[in-house]
Design a protein around this motif. Structure first.
Motif, PDB file in Angstrom:
ATOM      1  N   VAL A  49     102.455   6.056 -16.374  1.00  0.00           N
ATOM      2  CA  VAL A  49     102.224   4.623 -16.213  1.00  0.00           C
ATOM      3  C   VAL A  49     102.967   4.132 -14.972  1.00  0.00           C
ATOM      4  CG1 VAL A  49     102.541   2.348 -17.249  1.00  0.00           C
ATOM      5  CG2 VAL A  49     101.972   4.313 -18.699  1.00  0.00           C
ATOM      6  N   TYR A  51     104.386   0.816 -12.860  1.00  0.00           N
ATOM      7  CA  TYR A  51     104.787  -0.570 -13.075  1.00  0.00           C
ATOM      8  C   TYR A  51     104.923  -1.284 -11.733  1.00  0.00           C
ATOM      9  CZ  TYR A  51     106.018   1.370 -17.627  1.00  0.00           C
ATOM     10  OH  TYR A  51     105.980   2.016 -18.827  1.00  0.00           O
ATOM     11  N   SER A  52     104.632  -2.579 -11.743  1.00  0.00           N
ATOM     12  CA  SER A  52     104.775  -3.377 -10.529  1.00  0.00           C
ATOM     13  C   SER A  52     105.447  -4.694 -10.875  1.00  0.00           C
ATOM     14  CB  SER A  52     103.404  -3.639  -9.884  1.00  0.00           C
ATOM     15  OG  SER A  52     102.564  -4.358 -10.772  1.00  0.00           O
ATOM     16  N   LEU A  58     112.513  -4.283 -11.366  1.00  0.00           N
ATOM     17  CA  LEU A  58     111.983  -2.931 -11.528  1.00  0.00           C
ATOM     18  C   LEU A  58     113.087  -1.884 -11.418  1.00  0.00           C
ATOM     19  CD1 LEU A  58     108.591  -3.046  -9.590  1.00  0.00           C
ATOM     20  CD2 LEU A  58     108.952  -2.872 -12.058  1.00  0.00           C
ATOM     21  N   GLN A  62     113.845   0.544 -14.321  1.00  0.00           N
ATOM     22  CA  GLN A  62     113.655   1.970 -14.062  1.00  0.00           C
ATOM     23  C   GLN A  62     114.859   2.793 -14.496  1.00  0.00           C
ATOM     24  OE1 GLN A  62     110.632   3.242 -12.822  1.00  0.00           O
ATOM     25  NE2 GLN A  62     111.627   5.075 -13.666  1.00  0.00           N
ATOM     26  N   GLU A  70     111.210   7.943 -20.243  1.00  0.00           N
ATOM     27  CA  GLU A  70     110.100   7.055 -20.590  1.00  0.00           C
ATOM     28  C   GLU A  70     108.737   7.727 -20.524  1.00  0.00           C
ATOM     29  OE1 GLU A  70     106.930   4.389 -18.731  1.00  0.00           O
ATOM     30  OE2 GLU A  70     108.312   5.743 -17.707  1.00  0.00           O
ATOM     31  N   ASN A  74     106.164   7.816 -23.646  1.00  0.00           N
ATOM     32  CA  ASN A  74     104.796   7.296 -23.631  1.00  0.00           C
ATOM     33  C   ASN A  74     103.795   8.350 -24.082  1.00  0.00           C
ATOM     34  OD1 ASN A  74     105.633   4.806 -22.733  1.00  0.00           O
ATOM     35  ND2 ASN A  74     105.140   5.181 -20.591  1.00  0.00           N
TER      36      ASN A  74
END
Length: 215
Positions: A49, A51-52, A58, A62, A70, A74
């Motif tokens: 995945v 992320y933005s 972030l 992170q 992570e 997931n």
């Protein structure tokens, strides 16, 4: 849920079939449930995945993701959702004061919603067992709400501990595979059973004829 887990593990109904004494009783298991879930999982979460958002946020997030592996988390949640129709995750603070999140077996975790039009999580119950060195098992129950988690020992329902959660919300996440909470192979279990039976009977027939020729 237990049946879905059994089918994923290759424990299909054909294995419990009985036949008259002396008759062939082949029990062929074609583990399509595991194949279906694993392929779906690969397509869905094979690429991690992304992320933005705000750069500083972030970076902070992170660090938490890295600390909790992570990507692996997931992947396991996606696998659970494919098997059971949903996956569960519990958040907590570890001994080092770090934020942790960890998937939880849906067979152990029951998530409680309110009765509003847009249901919200108001609690969760997790039941698990701990085995000591002698092999004796003790059952425990954790009850979560938006303020604390209370642990009970099932034998006599005595309270063992009571701790704050610090998240100001129920520290549980419910990952639904779909709105019907169905697993990836749930709708084709009857077809899998029929195929197992068909191939097992075909092998039985072959064995019948082989025995006749030998005789």
């Amino acid at each position: 849920l237990q049946k879905l887990k059994d089918y994923y593990d290759g424990k299909h109904d054909i294995l419990s079939r009985t036949m008259d004494a002396g008759k062939p009783n082949n029990k062929l298991v074609h583990n399509y449930p595991a194949y279906i879930v694993d392929v779906f999982q690969g397509y869905f979460i094979g690429n991690p995945v992304v992320y933005s958002g705000d750069e500083k946020t972030l970076e902070a997030v992170q660090d938490i993701f890295n600390y909790n592996d992570e990507q692996d988390e997931n992947s396991e949640i996606a696998r659970q959702a494919g098997i059971f129709g949903r996956g569960g995750e519990v958040l907590y603070i570890d001994e080092a004061g770090q934020v942790r999140f960890r998937y939880c077996d849906p067979l152990q975790l029951k998530i409680i919603y309110d009765n509003s039009i847009d249901p919200k999580i108001i609690g969760a119950i997790r039941k698990y067992s701990i085995e000591d060195d002698t092999g004796e098992s003790t059952d425990y129950v954790e009850v979560y709400d938006d303020m604390e988690v209370v642990t009970y020992k099932v034998d006599g329902m005595g309270e063992v501990s009571r701790e704050q959660t610090f998240f100001m919300d129920v520290p549980v996440v419910d990952y639904m595979n779909n709105s019907d909470l169905k697993g990836d192979f749930e709708d084709v279990i009857s077809l899998i059973d029929a195929y197992n039976l068909s191939r097992s009977n075909k092998t039985n027939d072959l064995e019948y004829f082989t025995d006749c020729y030998m005789y």
